[in-house]
Scaffold this active site. Structure first.
Site, PDB file in Angstrom:
ATOM      1  N   TYR A  99      -1.815   9.067  14.586  1.00 50.33           N
ATOM      2  CA  TYR A  99      -0.697   8.163  14.301  1.00 50.33           C
ATOM      3  C   TYR A  99       0.093   7.896  15.593  1.00 50.33           C
ATOM      4  O   TYR A  99       0.373   6.760  15.952  1.00 50.33           O
ATOM      5  CB  TYR A  99       0.219   8.782  13.230  1.00 50.33           C
ATOM      6  N   ASN A 114      14.436  10.063  13.923  1.00 50.66           N
ATOM      7  CA  ASN A 114      14.096  10.350  12.522  1.00 50.66           C
ATOM      8  C   ASN A 114      14.949   9.531  11.547  1.00 50.66           C
ATOM      9  O   ASN A 114      16.115   9.862  11.328  1.00 50.66           O
ATOM     10  CB  ASN A 114      14.274  11.846  12.239  1.00 50.66           C
ATOM     11  N   THR A 166       7.718   9.919  18.951  1.00 52.93           N
ATOM     12  CA  THR A 166       6.549  10.787  19.062  1.00 52.93           C
ATOM     13  C   THR A 166       5.787  10.532  20.373  1.00 52.93           C
ATOM     14  O   THR A 166       5.053  11.403  20.849  1.00 52.93           O
ATOM     15  CB  THR A 166       5.631  10.615  17.823  1.00 52.93           C
ATOM     16  N   LYS A 185       0.752   4.375  18.169  1.00 53.05           N
ATOM     17  CA  LYS A 185       2.028   3.851  18.699  1.00 53.05           C
ATOM     18  C   LYS A 185       1.950   3.706  20.218  1.00 53.05           C
ATOM     19  O   LYS A 185       2.415   2.733  20.798  1.00 53.05           O
ATOM     20  CB  LYS A 185       3.193   4.762  18.292  1.00 53.05           C
ATOM     21  N   TYR A 212      11.799   4.813  17.467  1.00 52.10           N
ATOM     22  CA  TYR A 212      12.662   5.415  16.445  1.00 52.10           C
ATOM     23  C   TYR A 212      12.662   6.926  16.539  1.00 52.10           C
ATOM     24  O   TYR A 212      11.617   7.541  16.701  1.00 52.10           O
ATOM     25  CB  TYR A 212      12.171   5.085  15.027  1.00 52.10           C
ATOM     26  N   SER A 242       0.838  -1.204   0.000  1.00 55.39           N
ATOM     27  CA  SER A 242       0.000   0.000   0.000  1.00 55.39           C
ATOM     28  C   SER A 242       0.870   1.250   0.000  1.00 55.39           C
ATOM     29  O   SER A 242       0.432   2.320  -0.396  1.00 55.39           O
ATOM     30  CB  SER A 242      -0.937   0.007   1.211  1.00 55.39           C
ATOM     31  N   SER A 249       7.812   4.915  18.194  1.00 51.79           N
ATOM     32  CA  SER A 249       8.321   6.197  17.710  1.00 51.79           C
ATOM     33  C   SER A 249       8.608   7.140  18.872  1.00 51.79           C
ATOM     34  O   SER A 249       7.943   7.079  19.910  1.00 51.79           O
ATOM     35  CB  SER A 249       7.243   6.819  16.819  1.00 51.79           C
ATOM     36  N   ASP A 295      -2.303  -8.644   3.568  1.00 55.38           N
ATOM     37  CA  ASP A 295      -2.530  -7.726   4.674  1.00 55.38           C
ATOM     38  C   ASP A 295      -2.310  -8.414   6.013  1.00 55.38           C
ATOM     39  O   ASP A 295      -2.756  -9.536   6.219  1.00 55.38           O
ATOM     40  CB  ASP A 295      -3.982  -7.243   4.575  1.00 55.38           C
TER      41      ASP A 295
END
Ligand code: UFG
Length: 339
Positions: A149, A179, A126, A153, A177, A34, A124, A58
């Site tokens: 998003y 960047n 984030t 996470k 992670y 995708s 992440s 998927d």
């Protein structure tokens, strides 16, 4: 050891497949393409000199996941497959919650049924939101997610924590992670952004290649040395190798049940303007740019404390920012020649 890599044709996934082969593992890819292309498989096979098994499908399809786990005698899983566009996640929250959390649940259920318990999860930085103290350690409190998003996470981590707290025999490491940038030095695989890139490095390389007119630096009035935002840019091959180290660690753990989170960054922060300057120095190509407004949702600065990744995984990033920018630029030139 056979490792299922969901999202193995994606940016980080494809580089991790290469690192796994280099370390003697046998990766098996599951990807629905995708947000990737079949040509990625050609690149992986060229670099590794192998034909890596790949299933197109998927990760939300339980029967498919189950059959791959059994048929390929999988012993561990690295789960990359997820949507990752921050802006899109705010417009289509259900799509993100359904896909990112649904696939994780399917995977855990099917792994449990067939008795496979080693998992590495893509998380992440984030999850830290806008941290008060830098660098951020894994003890830095997780803050309310600024995007759907980011929330997928955070919830993903919570699901994993709960599964392990219930004393199931799962051994799980979530890698947070920073960047990811750069490309494989062969320029046979790299990042394939769709349309106008949201991320800085692909925008920089596309601008240098003349595909974009100019880069906009989002904000120069932050409380940083040069006023632009600071991030921890990590070469994607370093990040890939962190997964190999985490897999190795999972195999060594004595505990019956295990869950933990580990930052994966370089420990060094660079500003947007530093990136612009370094890129021009390395590529010898002038980069047209202007200073624009701040981008909504951006935090001023974040970079990783890397003590835990060094001590626990025995891994640290070895490639420089220069390596990252050089490899990203080589990949961009290769892409331009291809089209
Ligand atoms: N930037 C620009 N101009 C651009 C693009 C980006 O100045 O055209 C700046 C951003 O404002 C930011 C920096 O470059 O300061 C890095 O931006 P990226 O979009 O490359 O990366 P982010 O740090 O915003 O996002 C990354 C991942 C997300 C993840 C997030 C967590 O792409 O998936 O880190 O902080 F959620």
């Amino acid at each position: 050891m056979n490792i299922l890599v969901t999202g193995g044709a994606g940016f980080i996934g494809s580089h991790t497949v290469v690192a796994l082969v280099e370390a003697g593992y046998q990766p098996v890819i599951l990807d629905n393409f995708s947000n990737s292309e079949k040509s990625v498989l050609v690149g992986i096979n060229q670099i590794t000199g192998r034909t890596i098994p790949c299933y197109e499908g998927d990760c939300n399809e339980a029967t498919l996941v189950r059959s791959i786990l059994e048929k390929e005698s999988i012993q561990g899983v690295i789960h990359f497959a997820a949507y990752k566009a921050v802006g899109e996640s705010m417009e289509q929250p259900l799509k993100y919650y359904r896909n990112n959390l649904g696939s994780l649940l399917v995977l855990l259920e099917e792994m449990e049924k067939v008795g496979i318990h080693q998992l590495i999860f893509s998380s992440s930085c984030t999850v830290y939101g806008e941290p008060e103290h830098l660098p951020v350690t894994e003890q830095t409190p997780v803050q309310k997610a600024m995007s759907v998003y980011g929330n997928t996470k955070q919830i993903g981590e919570e699901i994993l924590r709960d599964v392990v707290a219930a004393q199931t025999p799962f051994k799980i490491i979530a890698l947070r992670y920073f960047n990811p940038v750069g490309a494989h030095p062969s320029a046979l695989i790299g990042e394939l952004p769709r349309g106008v890139p949201n991320n800085l490095i692909p925008f920089v390389t596309q601008t240098a290649a003349g595909i974009r007119k100019e880069l906009t630096v989002f904000g120069s009035d932050y409380a940083t040395a040069d006023g632009s935002c600071i991030r921890d840019y990590i070469h994607v091959m370093d990040l890939a190798e962190a997964h190999v180290a985490a897999l190795h660690k999972l195999g060594q753990l004595q505990e019956r049940s295990f869950y933990d989170e580990v930052n994966v960054g370089t420990g060094v922060g660079n500003s947007v303007l530093e990136i612009v300057e370094s890129f021009q120095e390395i590529s010898k190509v002038p980069l047209p740019y202007k200073i624009g407004d701040r981008r909504s949702g951006d935090i001023p600065q974040i970079y990783a404390d890397v003590q835990k990744s060094e001590a626990f995984l025995g891994w640290k990033a070895s490639r420089s920012l220069k390596d990252s920018l050089q490899d990203a630029w080589r990949w961009q030139q290769k892409l331009a020649a291809r089209s």
